[in-house]
Design a protein around this motif. Structure first.
Motif, short mmCIF file in Angstrom:
data_model
loop_
_atom_site.label_atom_id
_atom_site.label_comp_id
_atom_site.label_asym_id
_atom_site.label_seq_id
_atom_site.Cartn_x
_atom_site.Cartn_y
_atom_site.Cartn_z
N GLY A 188 0.82 -1.21 0.00
CA GLY A 188 0.00 0.00 0.00
C GLY A 188 0.85 1.25 0.00
O GLY A 188 0.54 2.24 -0.68
N GLY A 189 1.96 1.23 0.76
CA GLY A 189 2.86 2.38 0.78
C GLY A 189 3.58 2.58 -0.53
O GLY A 189 3.72 3.71 -1.01
N LEU A 190 4.03 1.50 -1.13
CA LEU A 190 4.71 1.60 -2.43
C LEU A 190 3.77 2.14 -3.50
O LEU A 190 4.18 2.90 -4.38
N ASP A 191 2.51 1.76 -3.40
CA ASP A 191 1.51 2.26 -4.36
C ASP A 191 1.24 3.73 -4.13
O ASP A 191 1.22 4.54 -5.08
N ALA A 192 1.04 4.12 -2.84
CA ALA A 192 0.71 5.51 -2.53
C ALA A 192 1.87 6.46 -2.80
O ALA A 192 1.67 7.60 -3.25
N VAL A 193 3.09 6.00 -2.56
CA VAL A 193 4.25 6.89 -2.65
C VAL A 193 4.92 6.84 -4.03
O VAL A 193 5.27 7.87 -4.61
N PHE A 194 5.07 5.62 -4.55
CA PHE A 194 5.83 5.45 -5.78
C PHE A 194 5.02 4.97 -6.97
O PHE A 194 5.54 4.80 -8.07
N GLY A 195 3.73 4.70 -6.76
CA GLY A 195 2.87 4.27 -7.86
C GLY A 195 3.07 2.82 -8.27
O GLY A 195 2.62 2.41 -9.34
N ILE A 196 3.74 2.02 -7.44
CA ILE A 196 3.94 0.60 -7.74
C ILE A 196 2.62 -0.12 -7.51
O ILE A 196 1.98 0.04 -6.46
N PRO A 197 2.16 -0.94 -8.47
CA PRO A 197 0.82 -1.54 -8.38
C PRO A 197 0.60 -2.33 -7.10
O PRO A 197 1.49 -3.03 -6.62
N ASN A 198 -0.60 -2.19 -6.56
CA ASN A 198 -0.98 -2.92 -5.37
C ASN A 198 -1.69 -4.20 -5.80
O ASN A 198 -2.90 -4.24 -5.96
N ASN A 199 -0.92 -5.26 -6.02
CA ASN A 199 -1.50 -6.50 -6.51
C ASN A 199 -0.72 -7.71 -5.98
O ASN A 199 0.29 -7.56 -5.28
N ALA A 200 -1.19 -8.89 -6.34
CA ALA A 200 -0.61 -10.13 -5.82
C ALA A 200 0.84 -10.31 -6.25
O ALA A 200 1.68 -10.80 -5.47
N PHE A 201 1.16 -9.92 -7.48
CA PHE A 201 2.53 -10.10 -7.98
C PHE A 201 3.51 -9.28 -7.15
O PHE A 201 4.57 -9.78 -6.73
N THR A 202 3.16 -8.03 -6.88
CA THR A 202 4.03 -7.18 -6.07
C THR A 202 4.19 -7.75 -4.67
O THR A 202 5.29 -7.77 -4.10
N GLN A 203 3.09 -8.24 -4.10
CA GLN A 203 3.14 -8.80 -2.75
C GLN A 203 4.04 -10.03 -2.67
O GLN A 203 4.78 -10.22 -1.71
N LEU A 204 4.01 -10.87 -3.70
CA LEU A 204 4.88 -12.04 -3.72
C LEU A 204 6.35 -11.64 -3.80
O LEU A 204 7.21 -12.25 -3.14
N ILE A 205 6.65 -10.62 -4.57
CA ILE A 205 8.03 -10.14 -4.65
C ILE A 205 8.49 -9.60 -3.29
O ILE A 205 9.60 -9.88 -2.83
N VAL A 206 7.61 -8.83 -2.64
CA VAL A 206 7.96 -8.27 -1.32
C VAL A 206 8.18 -9.40 -0.32
O VAL A 206 9.12 -9.36 0.49
N ILE A 207 7.30 -10.42 -0.34
CA ILE A 207 7.46 -11.56 0.57
C ILE A 207 8.82 -12.22 0.36
O ILE A 207 9.52 -12.56 1.33
#
Length: 501
Positions: free
Chosen positions: A212-231
């Motif tokens: 959510g922070g990456l989306d709000a600050v940097f516009g990185i999509p808030n989705n499952a793919f991003t979450q898996l990378i972060v995990i």
């Protein structure tokens, strides 16, 4: 090394692995089953959670104020291993650092938008006051009493009685001196599974907020793919910390977390509505204390609704699932402290920090909506993971502050997960204070996997459900632990000789 491990490791690891596989290949069915379990446990056993947690609070206070409070977690000559600031930092990081960062703004603004009581109008000044009252209640002594019970029992039996650090050992006065593996093993297995689910919930919350922070600050999509990378990135980082050990990675990160969190909080305190925050904190403490019994036992059998189940009961279940890990970790770093010092240190200091955190961040968000014309509550209702960042966007140096907050969330996640791998290793290696590295790596990987599956299957609801289901039977064990601990401290030789102690 794995050949030497007993059924506690194999059974609990297989159960978690099976859940990972089912969730990965049948996410819809997994999510639907989780939802049904959530609905049943909260409806049928909500009363049990409320009564149990209130009892834990009263029991902790009784032990601290009674003559048993002078008993030391260790020999009478032992003294604390860690200085106060480091100790509090470890408690804060392991206990609820990541959950508090997630809910510090999200909870009061959620209650502001949807009040806990139907008689309160949404987005009103009364809704703001009620929101802070319930936020204080959920992050106050009740949640920490659960951690205190487990930590106190493990610390007492491990360091005072020279036993191992297993949950089942804390029930020895009830079970008896015989091994009785048919009773002890299921208890330890349940503690491991509850811990994995509790930690997975916190990992999942942290991942959602980072995205959510990456989306709000940097516009990185808030989705499952991003979450898996972060995990995956978080997994690599906390396994790296795990390798360095408790006296290096966890210790240094805990100090950093507490200091960094305090710096950010102080900045927001002085750049935000300072007087309003102080007034909010003072009034919130008053409302919290004066309404404590009412909110502790509040259910809605007459008017219906699920608010109490969705919030209060979820919190108590999450704390219960989280408690084997947090309690065992707190015990590990609290050797040499007295019961009185332990109870007041664990039950009072972290909650006070938490309540002031909520007053600073949640109070700032409420002030902006009430008097600044912003719509943070609506934004939080649309996406709860953005709560902190839409608030920081209204403050000076918002981009820098948001970036630092994301870093804080990451370090909190690393510390919590690192601590959990250590404790899970201890739980599944016979209570060893130095569990094998490979064992910790296995548990670290399984925790990340179950968090990923829960997020993919049903998101935040799936995380909440996992905590509730695993926590229900463990609550019964916690009540038994209270009785066992009381029986043991009551028979302390020194107390028998000197009733005035």
């Amino acid at each position: 090394m794995l050949r030497k491990l007993d059924i506690v490791f194999w059974f609990s690891a297989i159960v978690v692995a099976v859940l990972v596989v089912i969730g990965a290949f049948a996410p819809d069915a997994f999510g639907a089953a989780a939802t049904r379990l959530f609905d049943f446990t909260t409806y049928a056993f909500g009363w049990f959670y409320l009564l149990s947690v209130l009892f834990f609070v009263l029991f902790c206070i009784f032990l601290a104020l009674s003559r048993y409070g002078k008993i030391r977690l260790g020999s009478d000559e032992d003294r604390p291993e860690y200085p106060l600031f480091t100790w509090i930092g470890m408690l804060f990081s392991a206990g609820f650092g990541i959950g508090l960062v997630f809910y510090g703004v999200a909870e009061p603004m959620s209650h502001f938008y949807t009040p806990p009581r139907e008689t309160v109008d949404a987005l009103s000044d009364q809704a703001a006051r009620t929101a802070m009252q319930y936020s204080f209640f959920h992050w106050g002594v009740s949640q920490w009493s659960v951690f205190t019970i487990v930590g106190l029992a493990i610390g007492y039996f491990q360091f005072r009685k020279k036993e191992d650090g297993l949950i089942s050992t804390t029930l020895k006065p009830i079970i008896g001196d015989k091994k009785r593996e048919y009773i002890r093993k299921p208890i330890d297995i349940l503690a491991v599974i509850a811990t994995v689910m509790g930690v997975a919930t916190s990992l999942g919350l942290g991942i959602l907020q980072i995205n959510g922070g990456l989306d709000a600050v940097f516009g990185i999509p808030n989705n499952a793919f991003t979450q898996l990378i972060v995990i995956f990135i978080i997994l690599v980082l906390y396994l790296s910390s795990t390798i360095s050990g408790i006296d290096r990675g966890i210790k240094y990160l805990s100090n950093f977390n507490l200091a960094f969190a305090l710096i950010i909080m102080v900045f927001v305190f002085f750049t935000g509505p300072t007087v309003f925050i102080l007034n909010t904190f003072t009034l919130g403490i008053g409302d919290y204390i004066s309404n404590f019994i009412n909110t502790s036992l509040r259910l809605t059998p007459y008017e219906g609704g699920t608010w109490v189940r969705d919030w209060t009961i979820f919190y108590w279940a999450w704390a219960t699932a989280w408690s084997p890990f947090v309690g065992a970790f707190i015990a590990r770093v609290s050797r040499g402290r007295t019961i009185r010092e332990f109870v007041f240190g664990v039950l009072i200091v972290p909650p006070v920090i938490a309540l002031f955190w909520i007053a600073v961040f949640g109070g700032t968000a409420l002030h902006l909506d009430l008097f600044g014309g912003t719509t943070i509550a609506q934004a939080v209702d649309a996406d709860i993971t953005s709560a902190l960042f839409v608030t920081l966007a209204e403050l000076p140096f918002s981009l820098l502050l948001s970036g630092l907050s994301i870093l804080l969330i990451i370090t909190f996640l690393i510390t919590s997960a690192d601590s959990a791998t250590y404790i899970l290793g201890t739980m599944t290696s016979g209570g060893s204070l130095n569990p094998p590295l490979l064992l910790r790596v296995i548990w670290g990987t399984l925790m990340a996997a179950i968090a990923a599956v829960l997020l993919m299957a049903s998101g935040l609801e799936g995380l909440q459900t996992a905590s509730l289901v695993s926590a229900l039977p463990f609550t019964v064990i916690l009540i038994a632990i209270c009785y066992s601990l009381f029986r043991s401290v009551k028979s302390e030789p020194g107390l028998k000789r000197n009733r005035k102690i």
